[in-house]
Design a protein around this motif. Structure first.
Motif, PDB file in Angstrom:
ATOM      1  N   ALA A 102       0.818  -1.225   0.000  1.00 11.67           N
ATOM      2  CA  ALA A 102       0.000   0.000   0.000  1.00 11.67           C
ATOM      3  C   ALA A 102       0.847   1.269   0.000  1.00 11.67           C
ATOM      4  N   GLY A 103       2.179   1.120   0.097  1.00  9.20           N
ATOM      5  CA  GLY A 103       3.057   2.278  -0.018  1.00  9.20           C
ATOM      6  C   GLY A 103       3.661   2.771   1.270  1.00  9.20           C
ATOM      7  N   GLU A 104       3.441   2.084   2.383  1.00  7.93           N
ATOM      8  CA  GLU A 104       4.035   2.511   3.647  1.00  7.93           C
ATOM      9  C   GLU A 104       5.541   2.273   3.607  1.00  7.93           C
ATOM     10  N   PRO A 105       6.346   3.174   4.160  1.00 13.00           N
ATOM     11  CA  PRO A 105       7.805   2.973   4.158  1.00 13.00           C
ATOM     12  C   PRO A 105       8.181   1.624   4.765  1.00 13.00           C
ATOM     13  N   LEU A 106       9.109   0.941   4.135  1.00 14.21           N
ATOM     14  CA  LEU A 106       9.524  -0.373   4.614  1.00 14.21           C
ATOM     15  C   LEU A 106      10.002  -0.315   6.058  1.00 14.21           C
ATOM     16  N   GLU A 107      10.708   0.754   6.409  1.00 18.01           N
ATOM     17  CA  GLU A 107      11.215   0.877   7.776  1.00 18.01           C
ATOM     18  C   GLU A 107      10.078   0.972   8.785  1.00 18.01           C
ATOM     19  N   HIS A 108       9.026   1.684   8.431  1.00 24.32           N
ATOM     20  CA  HIS A 108       7.859   1.744   9.306  1.00 24.32           C
ATOM     21  C   HIS A 108       7.223   0.366   9.449  1.00 24.32           C
ATOM     22  N   VAL A 109       7.191  -0.381   8.361  1.00 26.80           N
ATOM     23  CA  VAL A 109       6.552  -1.690   8.373  1.00 26.80           C
ATOM     24  C   VAL A 109       7.317  -2.673   9.260  1.00 26.80           C
ATOM     25  N   VAL A 110       8.646  -2.712   9.112  1.00 24.43           N
ATOM     26  CA  VAL A 110       9.433  -3.682   9.886  1.00 24.43           C
ATOM     27  C   VAL A 110       9.812  -3.148  11.261  1.00 24.43           C
ATOM     28  N   GLY A 111       9.642  -1.828  11.482  1.00 22.89           N
ATOM     29  CA  GLY A 111       9.829  -1.267  12.811  1.00 22.89           C
ATOM     30  C   GLY A 111      11.195  -0.726  13.129  1.00 22.89           C
ATOM     31  N   HIS A 112      12.086  -0.691  12.142  1.00 21.30           N
ATOM     32  CA  HIS A 112      13.402  -0.125  12.422  1.00 21.30           C
ATOM     33  C   HIS A 112      14.107   0.238  11.120  1.00 21.30           C
ATOM     34  N   ALA A 113      15.117   1.098  11.264  1.00 23.21           N
ATOM     35  CA  ALA A 113      16.055   1.408  10.193  1.00 23.21           C
ATOM     36  C   ALA A 113      17.460   1.144  10.737  1.00 23.21           C
ATOM     37  N   VAL A 114      18.405   0.977   9.835  1.00 21.56           N
ATOM     38  CA  VAL A 114      19.808   0.859  10.243  1.00 21.56           C
ATOM     39  C   VAL A 114      20.515   2.147   9.846  1.00 21.56           C
ATOM     40  N   PHE A 115      21.143   2.792  10.816  1.00 25.29           N
ATOM     41  CA  PHE A 115      21.808   4.069  10.585  1.00 25.29           C
ATOM     42  C   PHE A 115      23.132   4.066  11.338  1.00 25.29           C
ATOM     43  N   HIS A 116      24.217   4.287  10.608  1.00 25.11           N
ATOM     44  CA  HIS A 116      25.553   4.319  11.206  1.00 25.11           C
ATOM     45  C   HIS A 116      25.827   3.038  12.018  1.00 25.11           C
ATOM     46  N   GLY A 117      25.341   1.919  11.481  1.00 20.86           N
ATOM     47  CA  GLY A 117      25.553   0.643  12.134  1.00 20.86           C
ATOM     48  C   GLY A 117      24.656   0.377  13.320  1.00 20.86           C
ATOM     49  N   LEU A 118      23.689   1.254  13.581  1.00 14.18           N
ATOM     50  CA  LEU A 118      22.819   1.137  14.743  1.00 14.18           C
ATOM     51  C   LEU A 118      21.391   0.825  14.305  1.00 14.18           C
ATOM     52  N   ARG A 119      20.700   0.078  15.119  1.00 14.80           N
ATOM     53  CA  ARG A 119      19.282  -0.190  14.877  1.00 14.80           C
ATOM     54  C   ARG A 119      18.471   0.948  15.492  1.00 14.80           C
ATOM     55  N   ILE A 120      17.761   1.680  14.656  1.00  8.40           N
ATOM     56  CA  ILE A 120      16.950   2.810  15.089  1.00  8.40           C
ATOM     57  C   ILE A 120      15.483   2.417  14.960  1.00  8.40           C
ATOM     58  N   GLU A 121      14.773   2.389  16.064  1.00  8.02           N
ATOM     59  CA  GLU A 121      13.362   2.037  16.020  1.00  8.02           C
ATOM     60  C   GLU A 121      12.549   3.197  15.437  1.00  8.02           C
ATOM     61  N   VAL A 122      11.716   2.869  14.473  1.00  5.50           N
ATOM     62  CA  VAL A 122      10.870   3.867  13.819  1.00  5.50           C
ATOM     63  C   VAL A 122       9.500   3.250  13.569  1.00  5.50           C
ATOM     64  N   GLY A 123       8.550   4.092  13.272  1.00  2.03           N
ATOM     65  CA  GLY A 123       7.205   3.632  12.953  1.00  2.03           C
ATOM     66  C   GLY A 123       6.375   4.789  12.469  1.00  2.03           C
ATOM     67  N   PRO A 124       5.083   4.579  12.294  1.00  2.00           N
ATOM     68  CA  PRO A 124       4.216   5.655  11.801  1.00  2.00           C
ATOM     69  C   PRO A 124       4.362   6.929  12.634  1.00  2.00           C
TER      70      PRO A 124
END
Length: 341
Positions: free
Chosen positions: A50-72
């Motif tokens: 439906a177009g939601e950002p993948l990071e929002h869907v899986v609940g995290h992004a990887v930034f500078h080697g770190l797991r950053i929790e993200v969501g809607p």
């Protein structure tokens, strides 16, 4: 057992260019032994399709080697912003305590990356006007004991912080208001407008941050912002007018541009040295007016939109950063996101 081929086909039909990588991330988001796994996985795939950002869907992004929790409700940190982290670390003294301030902190990714790199000698302060974003920032920054404030730029910060900040990062929005409509629908529909819209020329918040920066920076302290390449020299002029020594730094591989302003040290007589009128610029063959090689600017109408995601949000090899993620991170996260926070 999940039908991996069917999952990939479903993602590809929805326009996900890196469907195999995205499928791997979605599968990893639901443990194999989880009850009702197929139903949960189908729900995640439906959100992605439906177009939601993948990071929002899986609940995290990887930034500078770190797991950053993200969501809607929060801006997804872009991998190109790792260049800002690297340039900030360039300006940190080798020993002694360090005070970090991250304005417009969003998920807290920039501040967390800096605090993690510097260790316990660094104290992190972070602020954002958006309570939705701060819910994620507090979650991400709690392990490092950061001080997190809700409010408009400097307004919520304690007065005791004035004149003490060594590194001030402000990953403010810099897309001109009229160009927000040109951003991918994924960003417009799922990331907060306050994190995208930079005002008439994209520089409204940059002006406000620069205007007060010398009040909060210690002598020799640095202010760093990310910008579109064609806006960088206007920002550098704003920094100079605010009493900072300005420098524009580019990274071609990550399509990243950072403007760094340094508060001059005071002289022995207590008089502050005047910031030089010239703007130092790092990167071969550029001029303030035209960008690379003195010709037409390389990218974008107006400004390279802050946080420009690729279609269906992931992956463009040209965005690869020099800073590598944690070992074992899926390739879909190793390929960089478009821009910052």
């Amino acid at each position: 057992m999940a039908d991996v081929a069917g999952l990939v086909a479903r993602l590809r039909a929805a326009g996900c260019v890196f469907a195999e990588d995205e499928a791997a991330l979605l599968l990893a988001a639901v443990p194999e032994d989880a009850a009702g796994r197929d139903g949960r996985l189908d729900a995640l795939v439906a959100r992605r399709v439906a177009g939601e950002p993948l990071e929002h869907v899986v609940g995290h992004a990887v930034f500078h080697g770190l797991r950053i929790e993200v969501g809607p409700g929060v801006f997804v940190p872009r991998r190109r912003s790792e260049f800002l982290v690297a340039r900030a670390l360039d300006g940190v003294r080798a020993e002694g305590e360090v005070t970090l301030l991250d304005l417009c902190c969003g998920s807290g990714a920039l501040g967390l990356a800096l605090r993690t790199a510097l260790g316990p000698r660094a104290t992190l302060y972070a602020a954002d006007v958006d309570p939705g974003a701060l819910r994620w920032a507090r979650r991400n920054l709690a392990p490092v004991g950061a001080h997190v404030y809700e409010g408009d730029l400097y307004a919520p910060l304690p007065d005791a912080l004035r004149g003490r900040v060594d590194i001030l990062t402000a990953n403010v929005p810099y897309v001109p208001s009229e160009e927000v409509r040109l951003l991918p629908a994924e960003a417009r529909a799922h990331e907060p407008l306050v994190a995208l819209d930079g005002g008439t020329d994209g520089l409204d918040l940059v002006r406000r941050v620069a205007h007060e920066a010398t009040t909060w920076l210690t002598p020799g302290g640095h202010l760093l912002v990310e910008s579109g390449e064609r806006q960088a020299y206007e920002i550098a002029k704003l920094f100079t007018a605010a009493g900072l020594r300005a420098e524009v730094v580019h990274e071609e591989e990550g399509w990243a541009t950072v403007v760094r302003g340094t508060r001059p040290h005071t002289s022995a007589s207590g008089q502050e040295f005047q910031a030089p009128p010239a703007i130092e610029e790092r990167g071969p063959g550029r001029s303030p007016e035209t960008g690379a090689g003195g010709g037409a600017p390389k990218r974008g109408p107006g400004a390279q939109p802050r946080g420009t995601p690729r279609p269906h949000h992931l992956l463009r090899p040209a965005d690869e950063s020099r800073v590598h993620p944690a070992p074992g991170a899926p390739r879909a996260y190793r390929a960089a996101r478009g821009a910052t926070r």
